[in-house]
Design a protein around this motif. Structure first.
Motif, PDB file in Angstrom:
ATOM      1  N   UNK A 286     -14.652   6.104  34.594  1.00 24.28           N
ATOM      2  CA  UNK A 286     -15.598   5.253  33.865  1.00 24.28           C
ATOM      3  C   UNK A 286     -16.160   6.000  32.659  1.00 24.28           C
ATOM      4  N   UNK A 287     -16.475   7.266  32.849  1.00 25.28           N
ATOM      5  CA  UNK A 287     -16.967   8.072  31.731  1.00 25.28           C
ATOM      6  C   UNK A 287     -15.892   8.212  30.659  1.00 25.28           C
ATOM      7  N   UNK A 288     -14.669   8.481  31.082  1.00 21.36           N
ATOM      8  CA  UNK A 288     -13.567   8.645  30.130  1.00 21.36           C
ATOM      9  C   UNK A 288     -13.370   7.377  29.307  1.00 21.36           C
ATOM     10  N   UNK A 359      -9.370  17.283  34.281  1.00 17.87           N
ATOM     11  CA  UNK A 359      -9.641  17.289  35.717  1.00 17.87           C
ATOM     12  C   UNK A 359     -10.303  15.993  36.150  1.00 17.87           C
ATOM     13  N   UNK A 360     -10.184  15.691  37.445  1.00 15.26           N
ATOM     14  CA  UNK A 360     -10.740  14.446  37.973  1.00 15.26           C
ATOM     15  C   UNK A 360     -12.251  14.512  38.190  1.00 15.26           C
ATOM     16  N   UNK A 361     -12.862  15.640  37.832  1.00 17.34           N
ATOM     17  CA  UNK A 361     -14.318  15.757  37.914  1.00 17.34           C
ATOM     18  C   UNK A 361     -14.872  16.289  36.593  1.00 17.34           C
ATOM     19  N   UNK A 362     -14.171  15.981  35.489  1.00 19.79           N
ATOM     20  CA  UNK A 362     -14.567  16.453  34.158  1.00 19.79           C
ATOM     21  C   UNK A 362     -15.176  15.296  33.366  1.00 19.79           C
ATOM     22  N   UNK A 449      -9.144  22.805  33.023  1.00 21.31           N
ATOM     23  CA  UNK A 449     -10.015  21.659  33.269  1.00 21.31           C
ATOM     24  C   UNK A 449      -9.855  20.610  32.183  1.00 21.31           C
ATOM     25  N   UNK A 450      -9.681  21.076  30.938  1.00 23.16           N
ATOM     26  CA  UNK A 450      -9.447  20.177  29.812  1.00 23.16           C
ATOM     27  C   UNK A 450      -8.678  20.952  28.759  1.00 23.16           C
ATOM     28  N   UNK A 495     -16.371  22.130  21.281  1.00 22.98           N
ATOM     29  CA  UNK A 495     -16.167  20.978  22.167  1.00 22.98           C
ATOM     30  C   UNK A 495     -16.562  21.422  23.577  1.00 22.98           C
ATOM     31  N   UNK A 496     -17.466  20.684  24.194  1.00 21.19           N
ATOM     32  CA  UNK A 496     -17.937  21.030  25.534  1.00 21.19           C
ATOM     33  C   UNK A 496     -17.570  19.919  26.507  1.00 21.19           C
ATOM     34  N   UNK A 497     -17.074  20.322  27.668  1.00 16.29           N
ATOM     35  CA  UNK A 497     -16.737  19.384  28.741  1.00 16.29           C
ATOM     36  C   UNK A 497     -17.513  19.793  29.983  1.00 16.29           C
ATOM     37  N   UNK A 498     -18.291  18.876  30.523  1.00 17.61           N
ATOM     38  CA  UNK A 498     -19.045  19.151  31.742  1.00 17.61           C
ATOM     39  C   UNK A 498     -18.132  18.996  32.951  1.00 17.61           C
TER      40      UNK A 498
END
Length: 581
Positions: A286-288, A359-362, A449-450, A495-498
């Motif tokens: 949903x975020x993506x 990743x599926x939690x990124x 992760x990304x 670029x930051x990915x949580x």
């Protein structure tokens, strides 16, 4: 930045001659790795101090590194002790700073029978931590000693307001300049940047000028004041012209910024895979879908899940354009490298010039893909383009930045079964984000992760190696093959990915998990020939050194144009090529 919120100038420090950075990078190639990792920074300071009697430039740089370590973390025991001894042998700090260093270095240790903070932290009980801090704040004799190991945890309590009040409770037991410094750091990490700048402006320059300049640069960038951020960064670097991260960050801030275009049809595919994380994967997708994907294809793979993942994927498909969303389900788990290879082979993905794995939690920023693509266009030979990975929860500490190699003789082997030669420098795990890793440079590897892979690099290095199933080191091994094939990675830390759960390497706790990690590390060591391992660290460090010195020359010119806070060089002055963001 209004005058009343402007941090004071940095107190003068001993400074090496103008050729020091080039000389030290030539003599010690590891210098180019980072100036932010505490253990490496202290080791380098020790090496410089050992040369100090014959090399005054080395002594000056060591003194600067130790003063910087104190400014960034006044409770870092090893650096504080070294600073106190160095100051006693050859005074160089302003009097107030010297007095505070002596005071902190001589503070009493806690009695062994006292409840240790480490035990409380290990419990993970936030309420117990709060009670510990409340009691510690009333301890007139040992309040400082109790706060020192707990300050970082205080800054990361879930309730920022409660944490700020707890810190305020320590004001009566702390020297006022130290309380002001800790209060400012808390504000930088947890409060709006405007409030943080106000606290930074009140700091004593002789004590905390370096921290104030670094933190102000971070806050100003968050507020969109790129020129102010550059000015503050240059102010800090002027005191430490040999500092790697300040040099790279100043260069980054000096780039003119433009908005990159979104992904065009055929330019990028975004690929994700998951196993039994239906709820988390749902939130991730949903975020993506809410980010700017342009005309990129999104391909998802259910890697043998036995939970609600199939139904979830069927429901979430409507959030993406039907002609640009591909979903498939495998009956069994084929591991991370196998899942990536399967996705790479899909016709819809194979037709794209770039492939991003997420990743599926990124949870990436809104314009993450267009910015990574812009960096890829600017670096057409990159094997992969990666980014900064941070925690999800405030204050969003770093999980990873760029990965590079130490020389083999600097590593500490953990394996009796094999001669280890590949020791990765992880410069920032768990470190607060002060934008000191928000730079772009070539490197050995980036976080899986990304990361964004180009089709030529995929063809040159080949697919992911399924011998590393189910996971661990498969990203690094592919990046190593890519580096050896002439396609080094490029890290773009702007670029930051949580990342919700953290890296599986950092999470390994059980015997089975640790054994899996160690087993794949043995595979990695045997997969790289001795000649290639030697070539890797030498070429990796040489690449970092060339990049650093090229950027230092530009930053030195910028610094000469602006010798104080009030006269920032114009980032749009044409000295640098445009930054496509």
């Amino acid at each position: 930045m209004p005058p009343q919120a402007r941090p004071a100038a940095v107190a003068p420090l001993p400074t090496p001659g103008p050729g020091f950075l080039a000389a030290i990078v030539s003599a010690l190639p590891i210098w180019a790795l980072t100036s932010q990792q505490k253990e490496l920074r202290l080791s380098l300071a020790d090496l410089l101090l050992a040369q100090g009697a014959q090399q005054p430039d080395c002594a000056a740089a060591a003194q600067g590194l130790l003063a910087y370590a104190f400014a960034l973390d006044p409770f870092d025991g090893p650096s504080l002790d070294r600073l106190a001894r160095t100051q006693a042998q050859a005074p160089f700090l302003p009097p107030r700073a010297a007095a505070l260093v002596r005071f902190l270095a001589d503070r009493p240790s806690l009695d062994e029978e006292d409840i240790s903070f480490e035990a409380i932290q290990a419990s993970g009980d936030a309420d117990l931590l709060v009670r510990y801090l409340e009691v510690a704040a009333r301890d007139r004799a040992a309040g400082l000693s109790r706060l020192a190991p707990a300050f970082a945890a205080l800054c990361r309590l879930p309730d920022a307001g409660q944490a700020d009040r707890l810190l305020t409770g320590f004001a009566p037991v702390l020297p006022p300049p130290l309380f002001a410094r800790l209060s400012a750091e808390f504000a930088v990490l947890r409060l709006p940047p405007e409030r943080a700048l106000a606290r930074l402006a009140g700091l004593d320059a002789d004590l905390w000028g370096l921290f104030a300049a670094v933190a102000a640069s971070h806050c100003l960038d968050r507020l969109g004041d790129r020129q102010g951020a550059l000015t503050a960064c240059l102010t800090a670097r002027r005191a430490l012209p040999y500092h790697v991260n300040l040099t790279l960050r100043a260069f980054e801030l000096a780039k003119p910024v433009s908005t990159p275009p979104p992904a065009k049809a055929g330019e990028a595919a975004v690929c994700l895979y998951s196993l039994n994380k239906a709820d988390l994967f749902h939130d991730c997708l949903l975020h993506l879908a809410a980010t700017d994907l342009g005309e990129a294809v999104v391909a998802v793979l259910d890697n043998g899940s036995t939970d609600a993942t199939p139904d979830m994927l069927a429901g979430v498909a409507a959030r993406f354009p039907a002609d640009r969303f591909v979903s498939l389900r495998l009956p069994v788990n084929i591991g991370a490298p196998g899942a990536r290879n399967w996705l790479l082979a899909l016709p819809e993905v194979a037709a794209c010039r770039h492939v991003a794995f997420l990743d599926d939690d990124a949870f990436p920023e809104a314009d993450w893909l267009s910015r990574l693509l812009a960096t890829a266009r600017a670096n057409p030979t990159a094997g992969a383009v990666g980014c900064a990975i941070t925690d999800m929860d405030a204050p969003r500490d770093h999980q990873s930045a760029d990965f590079n190699l130490f020389p083999p003789h600097m590593g500490q082997s953990a394996l009796a079964e094999v001669k280890e030669r590949l020791f990765v420098c992880e410069p920032c795990r768990g470190a607060a984000d002060l934008s000191l890793f928000a730079y772009t440079r070539p490197c050995l590897s980036v976080s899986g992760c990304c990361h964004l892979l180009s089709r030529p690099a995929i063809e040159a290095a080949g697919p992911f190696d399924i011998r590393f199933n189910p996971t661990q080191f498969d990203d690094l091994e592919r990046d190593i093959r890519s580096f050896l094939a002439g396609h080094p990675c490029v890290y773009d830390g702007t670029v930051r990915v949580a990342h919700k759960q953290g890296s599986s390497l950092a999470k390994a706790q059980t015997q089975a998990q640790v054994s899996q990690v160690l087993g794949n590390k043995i595979k990695l060591e045997y997969a790289v020939a001795d000649a290639d391992a030697d070539r890797l660290w030498r070429e990796n460090l040489a690449l970092l050194g060339r990049d650093l010195l090229e950027k230092a020359r530009v930053v030195d010119a910028l610094s000469r144009e602006s010798e104080d806070w009030g006269a920032a060089p114009d980032p749009a002055g044409g000295i640098l090529p445009p930054d496509p963001r």
